[in-house]
Design a protein around this motif. Sequence first.
Motif, mmCIF file in Angstrom:
data_model
loop_
_atom_site.group_PDB
_atom_site.id
_atom_site.type_symbol
_atom_site.label_atom_id
_atom_site.label_comp_id
_atom_site.label_asym_id
_atom_site.label_seq_id
_atom_site.Cartn_x
_atom_site.Cartn_y
_atom_site.Cartn_z
ATOM 1 N N PHE A 28 -36.777 -19.352 -46.433
ATOM 2 C CA PHE A 28 -36.546 -18.253 -46.924
ATOM 3 C C PHE A 28 -35.030 -18.401 -47.691
ATOM 4 O O PHE A 28 -34.538 -19.185 -47.248
ATOM 5 N N ALA A 29 -34.876 -17.757 -48.915
ATOM 6 C CA ALA A 29 -33.679 -17.327 -49.445
ATOM 7 C C ALA A 29 -32.697 -16.754 -48.900
ATOM 8 O O ALA A 29 -31.399 -17.031 -48.841
ATOM 9 N N GLY A 30 -32.882 -15.854 -47.868
ATOM 10 C CA GLY A 30 -32.099 -15.121 -47.317
ATOM 11 C C GLY A 30 -32.875 -14.054 -46.173
ATOM 12 O O GLY A 30 -34.261 -14.277 -45.850
ATOM 13 N N LYS A 31 -32.096 -13.344 -45.662
ATOM 14 C CA LYS A 31 -32.614 -12.318 -44.711
ATOM 15 C C LYS A 31 -33.773 -11.400 -45.245
ATOM 16 O O LYS A 31 -34.489 -11.103 -44.718
ATOM 17 N N GLU A 32 -33.319 -10.942 -46.460
ATOM 18 C CA GLU A 32 -34.169 -10.003 -47.084
ATOM 19 C C GLU A 32 -35.610 -10.626 -47.440
ATOM 20 O O GLU A 32 -36.837 -10.054 -47.147
ATOM 21 N N GLU A 33 -35.602 -11.685 -47.943
ATOM 22 C CA GLU A 33 -36.664 -12.663 -48.186
ATOM 23 C C GLU A 33 -37.761 -12.519 -46.964
ATOM 24 O O GLU A 33 -38.970 -12.608 -46.675
ATOM 25 N N CYS A 34 -37.018 -13.085 -45.782
ATOM 26 C CA CYS A 34 -37.602 -13.087 -44.286
ATOM 27 C C CYS A 34 -38.114 -11.834 -44.001
ATOM 28 O O CYS A 34 -39.161 -11.682 -43.417
ATOM 29 N N PHE A 35 -37.581 -10.760 -44.095
ATOM 30 C CA PHE A 35 -38.087 -9.577 -43.633
ATOM 31 C C PHE A 35 -39.210 -9.103 -44.744
ATOM 32 O O PHE A 35 -40.292 -8.459 -43.949
ATOM 33 N N VAL A 36 -39.195 -9.278 -45.662
ATOM 34 C CA VAL A 36 -40.317 -9.084 -46.773
ATOM 35 C C VAL A 36 -41.759 -10.018 -46.316
ATOM 36 O O VAL A 36 -42.638 -9.395 -46.150
ATOM 37 N N ALA A 37 -41.477 -11.092 -45.775
ATOM 38 C CA ALA A 37 -42.485 -11.702 -45.309
ATOM 39 C C ALA A 37 -43.169 -11.604 -44.157
ATOM 40 O O ALA A 37 -44.160 -11.279 -43.754
ATOM 41 N N LEU A 38 -41.989 -11.048 -43.193
ATOM 42 C CA LEU A 38 -42.571 -10.251 -41.953
ATOM 43 C C LEU A 38 -43.482 -9.163 -42.047
ATOM 44 O O LEU A 38 -44.449 -9.069 -41.499
ATOM 45 N N LEU A 39 -42.940 -8.082 -43.086
ATOM 46 C CA LEU A 39 -43.775 -6.953 -43.397
ATOM 47 C C LEU A 39 -45.127 -7.373 -44.027
ATOM 48 O O LEU A 39 -46.066 -6.668 -43.344
ATOM 49 N N THR A 40 -44.976 -8.236 -44.794
ATOM 50 C CA THR A 40 -46.294 -8.698 -45.614
ATOM 51 C C THR A 40 -47.332 -9.190 -44.495
ATOM 52 O O THR A 40 -48.457 -8.860 -44.464
ATOM 53 N N ASP A 41 -46.805 -9.844 -43.553
ATOM 54 C CA ASP A 41 -47.655 -10.296 -42.580
ATOM 55 C C ASP A 41 -48.487 -9.506 -41.715
ATOM 56 O O ASP A 41 -49.577 -9.388 -41.381
ATOM 57 N N ALA A 42 -47.367 -8.341 -41.308
ATOM 58 C CA ALA A 42 -47.779 -7.279 -40.425
ATOM 59 C C ALA A 42 -48.716 -6.354 -41.301
ATOM 60 O O ALA A 42 -49.697 -5.974 -40.398
ATOM 61 N N ASN A 43 -48.423 -6.254 -42.472
ATOM 62 C CA ASN A 43 -49.314 -5.344 -43.228
ATOM 63 C C ASN A 43 -50.816 -6.243 -43.359
ATOM 64 O O ASN A 43 -51.817 -5.525 -43.144
ATOM 65 N N ASP A 44 -50.679 -7.442 -43.840
ATOM 66 C CA ASP A 44 -51.956 -8.077 -43.823
ATOM 67 C C ASP A 44 -52.753 -7.910 -42.408
ATOM 68 O O ASP A 44 -54.192 -7.755 -42.546
ATOM 69 N N ALA A 45 -52.236 -8.105 -41.351
ATOM 70 C CA ALA A 45 -52.805 -8.096 -40.053
ATOM 71 C C ALA A 45 -53.395 -6.534 -39.833
ATOM 72 O O ALA A 45 -54.564 -6.497 -39.110
ATOM 73 N N MET A 46 -52.716 -5.644 -40.057
ATOM 74 C CA MET A 46 -53.218 -4.242 -40.047
ATOM 75 C C MET A 46 -54.430 -3.985 -40.706
ATOM 76 O O MET A 46 -55.352 -3.274 -40.316
ATOM 77 N N ILE A 47 -54.341 -4.507 -42.073
ATOM 78 C CA ILE A 47 -55.294 -4.289 -42.910
ATOM 79 C C ILE A 47 -56.761 -4.807 -42.293
ATOM 80 O O ILE A 47 -57.756 -4.295 -42.417
ATOM 81 N N ARG A 48 -56.595 -6.010 -41.924
ATOM 82 C CA ARG A 48 -57.683 -6.837 -41.139
ATOM 83 C C ARG A 48 -58.443 -6.063 -40.112
ATOM 84 O O ARG A 48 -59.640 -6.055 -39.823
ATOM 85 N N SER A 49 -57.377 -5.668 -39.358
ATOM 86 C CA SER A 49 -57.606 -4.842 -38.193
ATOM 87 C C SER A 49 -58.631 -3.637 -38.643
ATOM 88 O O SER A 49 -59.520 -3.349 -37.772
ATOM 89 N N ILE A 50 -57.999 -2.753 -39.508
ATOM 90 C CA ILE A 50 -58.783 -1.573 -40.048
ATOM 91 C C ILE A 50 -59.933 -1.945 -40.363
ATOM 92 O O ILE A 50 -60.746 -1.227 -40.247
ATOM 93 N N THR A 51 -59.912 -3.007 -41.400
ATOM 94 C CA THR A 51 -61.182 -3.502 -41.977
ATOM 95 C C THR A 51 -62.312 -3.793 -40.974
ATOM 96 O O THR A 51 -63.616 -3.286 -40.976
#
Length: 60
Positions: A28-51
Amino acid sequence: MEIGYRSTTVADIVRRARTSRRTFYEHFAGKEECFVALLTDANDAMIRSITAAVDPARTG
């Protein structure tokens, strides 16, 4: 006790993740990039679960 995003430092993150700053900055370039990656992974997991929950081909 959680301190929130604004107060969290990279030092806090690497301590909690039990990794080094070097490893953190390799990914990660920094804290913000790490946070965005975390949110992206969490959203992807939620979409898989809902699907999976609404998939008409699913039996059970």
